[in-house]
Design a protein around this motif. Structure first.
Motif, PDB file in Angstrom:
ATOM      1  N   ILE A  45      55.035  72.284   7.591  1.00  0.00           N
ATOM      2  CA  ILE A  45      56.008  72.023   8.654  1.00  0.00           C
ATOM      3  C   ILE A  45      55.432  71.262   9.837  1.00  0.00           C
ATOM      4  CG2 ILE A  45      57.525  73.934   8.054  1.00  0.00           C
ATOM      5  CD1 ILE A  45      56.252  75.569  10.260  1.00  0.00           C
ATOM      6  N   GLY A  46      54.124  71.077   9.915  1.00  0.00           N
ATOM      7  CA  GLY A  46      53.571  70.310  11.030  1.00  0.00           C
ATOM      8  C   GLY A  46      52.087  70.105  10.884  1.00  0.00           C
ATOM      9  N   GLU A  47      51.587  69.137  11.643  1.00  0.00           N
ATOM     10  CA  GLU A  47      50.155  68.891  11.648  1.00  0.00           C
ATOM     11  C   GLU A  47      49.747  68.349  13.003  1.00  0.00           C
ATOM     12  OE1 GLU A  47      49.861  66.385   8.231  1.00  0.00           O
ATOM     13  OE2 GLU A  47      50.383  64.588   9.354  1.00  0.00           O
ATOM     14  N   ALA A  48      48.546  68.687  13.422  1.00  0.00           N
ATOM     15  CA  ALA A  48      48.009  68.201  14.684  1.00  0.00           C
ATOM     16  C   ALA A  48      47.545  66.765  14.488  1.00  0.00           C
ATOM     17  CB  ALA A  48      46.841  69.078  15.107  1.00  0.00           C
TER      18      ALA A  48
ATOM     19  N   LYS B 150      43.640  67.870  12.151  1.00  0.00           N
ATOM     20  CA  LYS B 150      42.598  68.895  12.332  1.00  0.00           C
ATOM     21  C   LYS B 150      43.138  70.273  12.011  1.00  0.00           C
ATOM     22  CE  LYS B 150      39.416  66.569  15.256  1.00  0.00           C
ATOM     23  NZ  LYS B 150      38.257  66.846  16.039  1.00  0.00           N
ATOM     24  N   THR B 151      44.424  70.497  12.277  1.00  0.00           N
ATOM     25  CA  THR B 151      45.088  71.735  11.868  1.00  0.00           C
ATOM     26  C   THR B 151      46.445  71.373  11.287  1.00  0.00           C
ATOM     27  OG1 THR B 151      46.114  72.106  14.020  1.00  0.00           O
ATOM     28  CG2 THR B 151      43.997  73.175  13.631  1.00  0.00           C
ATOM     29  N   ILE B 152      46.911  72.227  10.379  1.00  0.00           N
ATOM     30  CA  ILE B 152      48.242  72.047   9.830  1.00  0.00           C
ATOM     31  C   ILE B 152      48.989  73.371   9.969  1.00  0.00           C
ATOM     32  CG2 ILE B 152      47.503  70.290   8.187  1.00  0.00           C
ATOM     33  CD1 ILE B 152      47.822  72.447   6.018  1.00  0.00           C
TER      34      ILE B 152
ATOM     35  N   LEU C 289      46.485  76.518   9.829  1.00  0.00           N
ATOM     36  CA  LEU C 289      45.223  76.482   9.085  1.00  0.00           C
ATOM     37  C   LEU C 289      44.378  75.310   9.554  1.00  0.00           C
ATOM     38  CD1 LEU C 289      46.595  76.945   5.458  1.00  0.00           C
ATOM     39  CD2 LEU C 289      45.469  78.683   6.837  1.00  0.00           C
ATOM     40  N   ARG C 290      43.066  75.497   9.559  1.00  0.00           N
ATOM     41  CA  ARG C 290      42.155  74.385   9.836  1.00  0.00           C
ATOM     42  C   ARG C 290      42.147  73.451   8.629  1.00  0.00           C
ATOM     43  NH1 ARG C 290      39.099  79.006  11.053  1.00  0.00           N
ATOM     44  NH2 ARG C 290      39.012  79.402  13.271  1.00  0.00           N
ATOM     45  N   ALA C 291      41.775  72.216   8.871  1.00  0.00           N
ATOM     46  CA  ALA C 291      41.729  71.236   7.783  1.00  0.00           C
ATOM     47  C   ALA C 291      40.771  71.672   6.679  1.00  0.00           C
ATOM     48  CB  ALA C 291      41.318  69.872   8.331  1.00  0.00           C
TER      49      ALA C 291
END
Length: 74
Positions: free
Chosen positions: A41-44, A48-50, A61-63
């Motif tokens: 549903i999203g990512e930084a 780096k995070t999703i 979660l971290r990548a």
């Protein structure tokens, strides 16, 4: 494919967790386990995070963690 390679908005089925036992137990506690259906549903910026949706819960979660989750699109 790995979770970190997927696009936002995709529904995915988890095929395998390639994590060590400690991380695997933590992921399972969030419902992230084999055969679970999740939605990205999203990512930084720079991924780096999703953020994923598992059932009614949202989990970030971290990548590096996402790389350990093998998924397929459904």
């Amino acid at each position: 494919m790995r979770l970190n390679e997927c696009s936002v908005g995709k529904k995915l089925k988890i095929l395998k967790l390639h994590a060590d036992e400690t991380l695997k137990h933590r992921l399972i506690s969030f419902g992230i386990m084999k055969h679970a259906v999740i939605e990205l549903i999203g990512e930084a910026p720079r991924k780096k995070t999703i953020e994923i949706k598992v059932g009614n819960m949202q989990v970030a979660l971290r990548a590096q963690e996402a790389k350990m989750i093998e998924v397929e699109e459904i």
